[in-house]
Design a protein around this motif. Structure first.
Motif, PDB file in Angstrom:
ATOM      1  N   TYR A 191       0.860  -1.182   0.000  1.00 23.61           N
ATOM      2  CA  TYR A 191       0.000   0.000   0.000  1.00 23.61           C
ATOM      3  C   TYR A 191       0.897   1.233   0.000  1.00 23.61           C
ATOM      4  O   TYR A 191       1.604   1.498   0.972  1.00 23.61           O
ATOM      5  CB  TYR A 191      -0.875  -0.048   1.258  1.00 23.61           C
ATOM      6  N   LEU A 192       0.906   1.962  -1.114  1.00 23.61           N
ATOM      7  CA  LEU A 192       1.787   3.113  -1.265  1.00 23.61           C
ATOM      8  C   LEU A 192       0.980   4.402  -1.206  1.00 23.61           C
ATOM      9  O   LEU A 192      -0.065   4.513  -1.838  1.00 23.61           O
ATOM     10  CB  LEU A 192       2.531   3.046  -2.599  1.00 23.61           C
ATOM     11  N   VAL A 193       1.482   5.367  -0.447  1.00 24.19           N
ATOM     12  CA  VAL A 193       0.824   6.663  -0.325  1.00 24.19           C
ATOM     13  C   VAL A 193       1.553   7.680  -1.204  1.00 24.19           C
ATOM     14  O   VAL A 193       2.779   7.814  -1.135  1.00 24.19           O
ATOM     15  CB  VAL A 193       0.807   7.139   1.147  1.00 24.19           C
ATOM     16  N   LYS A 194       0.791   8.363  -2.068  1.00 21.40           N
ATOM     17  CA  LYS A 194       1.363   9.372  -2.960  1.00 21.40           C
ATOM     18  C   LYS A 194       1.784  10.605  -2.166  1.00 21.40           C
ATOM     19  O   LYS A 194       1.131  10.945  -1.181  1.00 21.40           O
ATOM     20  CB  LYS A 194       0.332   9.784  -4.020  1.00 21.40           C
ATOM     21  N   PRO A 195       2.825  11.298  -2.619  1.00 20.02           N
ATOM     22  CA  PRO A 195       3.714  10.952  -3.736  1.00 20.02           C
ATOM     23  C   PRO A 195       4.649   9.814  -3.354  1.00 20.02           C
ATOM     24  O   PRO A 195       5.177   9.777  -2.245  1.00 20.02           O
ATOM     25  CB  PRO A 195       4.487  12.243  -3.986  1.00 20.02           C
ATOM     26  N   VAL A 196       4.826   8.879  -4.281  1.00 17.36           N
ATOM     27  CA  VAL A 196       5.599   7.672  -4.012  1.00 17.36           C
ATOM     28  C   VAL A 196       7.058   7.888  -4.438  1.00 17.36           C
ATOM     29  O   VAL A 196       7.317   8.220  -5.596  1.00 17.36           O
ATOM     30  CB  VAL A 196       5.011   6.463  -4.770  1.00 17.36           C
ATOM     31  N   SER A 197       7.974   7.702  -3.515  1.00 23.32           N
ATOM     32  CA  SER A 197       9.394   7.793  -3.877  1.00 23.32           C
ATOM     33  C   SER A 197       9.807   6.533  -4.622  1.00 23.32           C
ATOM     34  O   SER A 197       9.208   5.461  -4.442  1.00 23.32           O
ATOM     35  CB  SER A 197      10.255   7.964  -2.626  1.00 23.32           C
ATOM     36  N   TYR A 198      10.857   6.662  -5.437  1.00 18.80           N
ATOM     37  CA  TYR A 198      11.317   5.490  -6.196  1.00 18.80           C
ATOM     38  C   TYR A 198      11.852   4.417  -5.250  1.00 18.80           C
ATOM     39  O   TYR A 198      11.666   3.218  -5.495  1.00 18.80           O
ATOM     40  CB  TYR A 198      12.389   5.891  -7.203  1.00 18.80           C
TER      41      TYR A 198
END
Length: 250
Positions: A104-111
C-alpha cells in the motif's frame, strides 16, 4: 549458469495522468519489470484482464470514477496478480489489507519506496501461480431473484438483498452493471440487457443505452438530463417520448 528471471508484467490503473506517467517511469526504470499496459479507467482495465491480458503486478489507484480500486480488487479474475494499491490517503489501509493486497503506497511515491514494494513481489514470486491467458467468455446473466420490492443480487461471490426502491439507477460498465443508491454502488457481473430482461419492476425504465432509471426516484427532467438524488443521468433521443409519457402517468 542460470538465466535471469523474465521481467514481471506490470499493469497500471490510475485516472490521474500525472500519477500514471510517474508510475510508468518507475516501472520502466526497474530492471525486473516490464510495462504491459497502462489505463486511465478501471472499466478498460477489466476488459483487458478478462480477455487474458498479461499481468503479474497490478499498480492500482483507489479513488477512481465508476469502479474504485477496492471494488476492482474484488472483481479480478483468477489467478489474481500481486496488487499494490497507490493512493493519496492512508485511511484506506485497513480496507486494503482486508483484501490481502501485497502493499500500500501513499502518494507521492518515492522510487525507493516503489522498489521496496516490488521487492516484496519478487520475494513471493516462486509461490505465486503464473497467470495464464484465457479467451474472454460471454458475460454471465445477472443472478437475481425477487421478494416484494427486494432482489437478491449476486455480487462479490455472495447473494445480497437489495431493496430496489432505494436504487436510483442502473449503469452499464463493460461486462458489469452498477446498481446505484444514495449511499452505495453495487457492482454485478452481467450486462444491462440481461438485468433489464429479469427486472420485475415496471417503474424501472431504460432511458439510454447505458442507463436504466427508477421512475419513482426521478426528481426532475431538464435539458435531456434526469435528476436523481445527487446524480444526473442522460436521456437519449430514442427514449425521450416514452419517458415523458411514463413520468406523466405516475
Amino acid at each position: 549458469m542460470t538465466s535471469a528471471a523474465a521481467p514481471l508484467a506490470c499493469v497500471i490503473i490510475d485516472d490521474n495522468e500525472i500519477n500514471r506517467f510517474t508510475l510508468e517511469r518507475a516501472v520502466q526504470r526497474h530492471d525486473q519489470l516490464t510495462l504491459a499496459a497502462s489505463f486511465p479507467d478501471a472499466v478498460e482495465a477489466l476488459t483487458y484482464l478478462h480477455a487474458g491480458g498479461k499481468v503479474d503486478v497490478l499498480l492500482l489507484d483507489i479513488e477512481m470514477p465508476h469502479i474504485t480500486g477496492l471494488e476492482l480488487v474484488k472483481l479480478l479474475p483468477e489467478p489474481k496478480p500481486a496488487v499494490i494499491l497507490v493512493t493519496t490517503h492512508a485511511s484506506f489501509a485497513v480496507d486494503a489489507f482486508e483484501l490481502r493486497v501485497l502493499d500500500y503506497l501513499v502518494k507521492p511515491v518515492s522510487y525507493a519506496r516503489f522498489c521496496q514494494a516490488i521487492a516484496r513481489v519478487t520475494e513471493q514470486q516462486p509461490a505465486m501461480p503464473a497467470p495464464a491467458a484465457a479467451p474472454s467468455s460471454p458475460a454471465a446473466p445477472v443472478d437475481i431473484s425477487a421478494t416484494g420490492t427486494d432482489l437478491f443480487v449476486k455480487t462479490n461471490g455472495k447473494l445480497l438483498r437489495i431493496n430496489f426502491e432505494d436504487v436510483l439507477f442502473i449503469e452499464a460498465l463493460s461486462t458489469y452493471v452498477v446498481l446505484v443508491t444514495n449511499k452505495h454502488k453495487h457492482v454485478v457481473g452481467g450486462t444491462l440487457k440481461s438485468i433489464e430482461e429479469r427486472l420485475p419492476f415496471r417503474h424501472f425504465v431504460r432511458v439510454h443505452r447505458s442507463y436504466i432509471v427508477n421512475l419513482h426516484r426521478v426528481e426532475a427532467l431538464e435539458d435531456n438530463m434526469l435528476k436523481l438524488g445527487q446524480y444526473e443521468v442522460p436521456v437519449s433521443r430514442p427514449y425521450q417520448d416514452d419517458l415523458v409519457q411514463r413520468l406523466q402517468a405516475l
